[in-house]
Structures are given as structure tokens and as C-alpha cells.
Design a protein around this motif. Structure first.
Motif, PDB file in Angstrom:
ATOM      1  N   CYS A 119      26.434  67.625  12.212  1.00 25.41           N
ATOM      2  CA  CYS A 119      26.759  66.260  11.759  1.00 25.41           C
ATOM      3  C   CYS A 119      26.007  65.194  12.547  1.00 25.41           C
ATOM      4  N   GLY A 120      25.178  65.615  13.478  1.00 25.69           N
ATOM      5  CA  GLY A 120      24.382  64.653  14.228  1.00 25.69           C
ATOM      6  C   GLY A 120      25.150  63.937  15.326  1.00 25.69           C
ATOM      7  N   GLY A 121      26.344  64.387  15.594  1.00 24.58           N
ATOM      8  CA  GLY A 121      27.100  63.806  16.717  1.00 24.58           C
ATOM      9  C   GLY A 121      28.202  62.865  16.316  1.00 24.58           C
ATOM     10  N   MET A 172      31.173  63.667  15.214  1.00 26.54           N
ATOM     11  CA  MET A 172      32.474  64.354  15.304  1.00 26.54           C
ATOM     12  C   MET A 172      33.016  64.770  13.941  1.00 26.54           C
ATOM     13  N   MET A 173      32.131  65.356  13.132  1.00 26.71           N
ATOM     14  CA  MET A 173      32.546  65.772  11.799  1.00 26.71           C
ATOM     15  C   MET A 173      32.320  67.256  11.543  1.00 26.71           C
ATOM     16  N   CYS A 174      31.927  68.024  12.572  1.00 28.46           N
ATOM     17  CA  CYS A 174      31.561  69.403  12.236  1.00 28.46           C
ATOM     18  C   CYS A 174      32.047  70.483  13.215  1.00 28.46           C
ATOM     19  N   ARG A 200      34.786  71.832  24.612  1.00 28.57           N
ATOM     20  CA  ARG A 200      34.407  70.448  24.308  1.00 28.57           C
ATOM     21  C   ARG A 200      33.495  70.442  23.096  1.00 28.57           C
ATOM     22  N   LEU A 201      33.430  69.287  22.458  1.00 26.89           N
ATOM     23  CA  LEU A 201      32.368  69.030  21.492  1.00 26.89           C
ATOM     24  C   LEU A 201      31.211  68.485  22.325  1.00 26.89           C
ATOM     25  N   SER A 202      30.111  69.209  22.357  1.00 25.52           N
ATOM     26  CA  SER A 202      29.038  68.799  23.268  1.00 25.52           C
ATOM     27  C   SER A 202      28.416  67.466  22.885  1.00 25.52           C
TER      28      SER A 202
HETATM   29  S1  FES Z   1      27.666  67.496  16.367  1.00 24.86           S
HETATM   30 FE1  FES Z   1      29.207  67.534  14.886  1.00 24.86          FE
HETATM   31  S2  FES Z   1      31.024  67.364  16.024  1.00 24.86           S
HETATM   32 FE2  FES Z   1      29.476  67.403  17.540  1.00 24.86          FE
END
Ligand code: FES
Length: 107
Positions: free
Chosen positions: A40-42, A44-46, A84-86
Motif C-alpha cells: 500500500c506504499g505505507g 497502513m492499508m495492507c 510492527r508495521l515497518s
Molecule cells: S506498507 Fe502497507 S501497511 Fe505498511
């Protein structure tokens, strides 16, 4: 630059340098580190950027946020206390030498 070492589930270690203010996910993707997808490119959707922060570094990265908990419910691999979500770990000079472990799978 902030040095980050990624340890895959099979023990393979990859060390890269990321920009201060960038994320642990972005540093991995920019250097084609296998095991961190960041679909998701960061935003927080994946949860395809799931990582386990090495115990020695948790005091530097901080604890995960409530929003991360929600997204990690959909993670493909086991969620642990150090999950964590990196994409949500922004690199600071204090994290130089950071070690994160990657889960067996991200999908
Ligand atoms: S890149 Fe999608 S939640 Fe972190």
C-alpha cells in the motif's frame, strides 16, 4: 543515513542504509529486500510490511500504535509482542544499526 539489518525467516541477513525520516519499509523496498512488500506504499492499508523488531531495539523504535494492531489482525504470519508495521517505523539517527526480523510470509 541509518543502517538497518533485515533478517529473513531462513536467517538470511541483508543490511541497507535508509534516509533519516524514511521508514523501515521504504528502506527495504528501495533496496529490493525480499520479505518486506509494502503493497500500500505505507498508508497502513495492507500489513505486507509486517516485521518483528529485534528485542534489543524496541526501546528505540517504540511500541506499536493502536492503528497498527487493527491492521496486523489481517497479517499473514503470527503476530507477536514485537510485531510492527515497518512503514510506521520512521528512521532516526538513534536507530542506526537497527535489526528487524521478517515473517515467513506477507500474503
Ligand atoms: S506498507 Fe502497507 S501497511 Fe505498511
Amino acid at each position: 543515513m541509518v543502517k538497518v539489518t533485515y533478517i529473513a525467516a531462513d536467517g538470511t541477513e541483508t543490511t541497507v542504509e535508509g534516509d533519516e525520516g524514511s521508514s523501515v519499509m521504504h528502506a527495504a523496498v528501495a533496496h529490493d529486500v525480499d520479505g518486506i512488500v509494502g503493497e500500500c506504499g505505507g498508508s497502513m492499508m495492507c500489513a505486507t510490511c509486517h516485521c518483528y523488531v529485534d528485542d534489543a531495539w524496541i526501546s528505540k523504535t517504540g511500541e506499536r500504535q493502536h492503528d497498527e494492531d487493527d491492521m496486523l489482525e489481517g497479517a499473514a504470519s503470527e503476530v507477536r509482542a514485537n510485531s510492527r508495521l515497518s512503514c510506521q517505523i520512521k528512521l532516526t539517527p538513534a536507530m542506526d544499526g537497527l535489526v528487524v526480523h521478517m515473517p515467513e510470509e506477507q500474503f
